[in-house]
Design a protein around this motif. Structure first.
Motif, PDB file in Angstrom:
ATOM      1  N   LEU A   1       1.062  -1.209   0.499  1.00 17.63           N
ATOM      2  CA  LEU A   1      -0.089   0.048   0.166  1.00 17.63           C
ATOM      3  C   LEU A   1       0.996   1.056   0.460  1.00 17.63           C
ATOM      4  CD1 LEU A   1      -2.287   2.241   0.252  1.00 17.63           C
ATOM      5  CD2 LEU A   1      -2.722   1.921   2.531  1.00 17.63           C
ATOM      6  N   ALA A   2       1.936   1.392   0.762  1.00 20.05           N
ATOM      7  CA  ALA A   2       2.738   2.279   0.799  1.00 20.05           C
ATOM      8  C   ALA A   2       4.272   2.234  -0.519  1.00 20.05           C
ATOM      9  CB  ALA A   2       3.587   2.275   2.029  1.00 20.05           C
ATOM     10  N   GLY A   3       4.458   1.294  -1.066  1.00 22.51           N
ATOM     11  CA  GLY A   3       4.973   1.633  -2.362  1.00 22.51           C
ATOM     12  C   GLY A   3       4.279   2.244  -3.187  1.00 22.51           C
TER      13      GLY A   3
ATOM     14  N   ILE B   1       3.299   5.978  -5.541  1.00 22.60           N
ATOM     15  CA  ILE B   1       3.577   6.294  -6.685  1.00 22.60           C
ATOM     16  C   ILE B   1       2.812   6.769  -7.325  1.00 22.60           C
ATOM     17  CG2 ILE B   1       3.320   5.126  -9.142  1.00 22.60           C
ATOM     18  CD1 ILE B   1       4.934   2.327  -7.840  1.00 22.60           C
ATOM     19  N   LEU B   2       1.789   6.667  -6.654  1.00 19.16           N
ATOM     20  CA  LEU B   2       0.557   7.261  -7.105  1.00 19.16           C
ATOM     21  C   LEU B   2       0.190   9.057  -6.476  1.00 19.16           C
ATOM     22  CD1 LEU B   2      -2.835   7.644  -8.015  1.00 19.16           C
ATOM     23  CD2 LEU B   2      -3.049   7.108  -5.440  1.00 19.16           C
TER      24      LEU B   2
ATOM     25  N   ILE C   1       8.990  11.874  -6.230  1.00 15.00           N
ATOM     26  CA  ILE C   1       9.579  11.356  -6.890  1.00 15.00           C
ATOM     27  C   ILE C   1      10.798  10.691  -6.892  1.00 15.00           C
ATOM     28  CG2 ILE C   1      11.194  11.764  -9.090  1.00 15.00           C
ATOM     29  CD1 ILE C   1      10.437  14.510  -9.395  1.00 15.00           C
ATOM     30  N   GLY C   2      11.615  10.635  -5.826  1.00 15.08           N
ATOM     31  CA  GLY C   2      12.227   9.884  -5.186  1.00 15.08           C
ATOM     32  C   GLY C   2      11.659   8.418  -4.200  1.00 15.08           C
ATOM     33  N   ALA C   3      10.855   9.451  -4.108  1.00 15.89           N
ATOM     34  CA  ALA C   3       9.702   7.353  -2.992  1.00 15.89           C
ATOM     35  C   ALA C   3       8.855   6.975  -4.368  1.00 15.89           C
ATOM     36  CB  ALA C   3       8.604   8.732  -2.082  1.00 15.89           C
TER      37      ALA C   3
ATOM     38  N   ALA D   1      -3.579   1.205  -2.899  1.00 13.45           N
ATOM     39  CA  ALA D   1      -2.996   2.538  -2.972  1.00 13.45           C
ATOM     40  C   ALA D   1      -4.465   3.304  -3.826  1.00 13.45           C
ATOM     41  CB  ALA D   1      -2.193   2.550  -3.474  1.00 13.45           C
ATOM     42  N   GLY D   2      -4.953   2.442  -4.995  1.00  9.78           N
ATOM     43  CA  GLY D   2      -5.691   4.077  -5.625  1.00  9.78           C
ATOM     44  C   GLY D   2      -7.070   2.992  -4.104  1.00  9.78           C
TER      45      GLY D   2
END
Length: 312
Positions: A39-41, A45-46, A135-137, A179-180
């Motif tokens: 979920l975090a990763g 991205i989102l 962006i890095g995350a 995540a979405g």
């Protein structure tokens, strides 16, 4: 009755004892760690996409979800390890051949980036540095969302190991769906479009790949359909598919539908991870999942010279 089914029903081991030791991990620790990390990763991205397209409320919701989820994931991992210093000890060396070592370094890179990105957004400080961290995350988040699939597949647990080819796709789809779903639930309709599409697309990939995993034809895949694992996975599919359909049909026009559908998809993703965990645990309790495939591989190797002699 197929030959494989007949062999497995007749199979016993010495004293009926398991060949593999049952995992001593707690479901809440390990399955929770895997779900929260995914979920975090995917949330990072989102968030990076929302940051790039000018959706500030979706960006903030995704960044806060990411830092909350990765904190929960690390807490679950440390709880399973017993003492915090054990996690730090894993950073003393870097072993590219060890999924646990690689995963520890991925978490160590990702966590500070996700935290800095969220802090900059909430506090309104260092906007450029915050965007760079976002962006890095997002980049590191893609690894956080999927490396646990390699971690569990690289074990002797039959169900997990046998699914190693498809597990990363299952986890990637599940991470995107959760995540979405959370992003769609927490964001206003006007900004939540990318989150809704991520939830629907992730749910589609998760469902398709989990079906492929469960119907692979491997003997150990039958644990996906039995007992607690089977119950959790059936409920997972119902929530994931139902939530995705709800978002697709009414999520664009109704905040309530978007929220309920998104939370259903996220809950389905969580249950998927717990179902996979329980299936793996079940596969260590019956010796047939270890010995029958070994005997079949041995028989196949013994048949190869005979075939070569016949062809010669």
């Amino acid at each position: 009755m197929s030959p494989r089914r007949r062999r497995t029903e007749e199979f016993t081991s010495y004293y009926g004892r398991p060949i593999l030791k049952e995992p001593t991990w707690e479901a809440l620790d390990i399955a929770g760690y895997i779900f929260a990390g995914g979920l975090a990763g995917a949330s990072s991205i989102l968030a990076a996409g929302a940051q790039h397209t000018g959706r500030p409320r979706l960006e903030r919701a995704a960044k806060l979800t990411a830092i909350t989820a990765i904190s929960a994931s690390v807490a679950a991992l440390v709880h399973d390890l017993g003492r915090p210093e054990r996690f730090l000890n894993m950073l003393r060396v870097a072993k590219p051949t060890s999924p646990m070592s690689v995963g520890s370094w991925i978490l160590s890179v990702y966590g500070p980036l996700a935290g800095a990105s969220a802090a900059a957004d909430v506090l309104g400080i260092f906007p450029r540095a915050g965007k760079a961290a976002g962006i890095g995350a997002g980049i590191a988040g893609s690894a956080v969302a999927t490396y646990t699939a390699v971690l569990v597949s690289d074990t002797a647990v039959p169900t997990w190991h046998d699914a190693h080819a498809v597990m990363p796709f299952v986890f990637a789809g599940s991470a995107a769906a959760s995540a979405g779903g959370i992003g769609a639930a927490l964001s206003p309709l006007a900004e939540a479009g990318p989150a809704r599409r991520m939830a629907i697309g992730g749910a589609a990939v998760e469902t398709a790949m989990s079906f492929a995993m469960e119907r692979s034809g491997r003997l150990s895949a039958e644990t996906f359909h039995q007992g607690r694992a089977g119950t959790l996975l059936r409920l997972s599919k119902a929530l994931t598919v139902g939530g995705a359909v709800g978002i697709a049909l009414g999520g664009r026009s109704s905040r309530a539908v978007s929220a309920v559908g998104g939370l259903a998809v996220a809950a389905g993703s969580a249950l998927l991870r717990f179902g996979i965990f329980e299936a793996g645990r079940a596969s260590t309790l019956d010796p047939k999942y270890v010995v029958v495939p070994q005997r079949e591989r041995l028989a196949a190797r013994q048949e190869e010279p005979a075939k070569a002699d016949t062809m010669g």
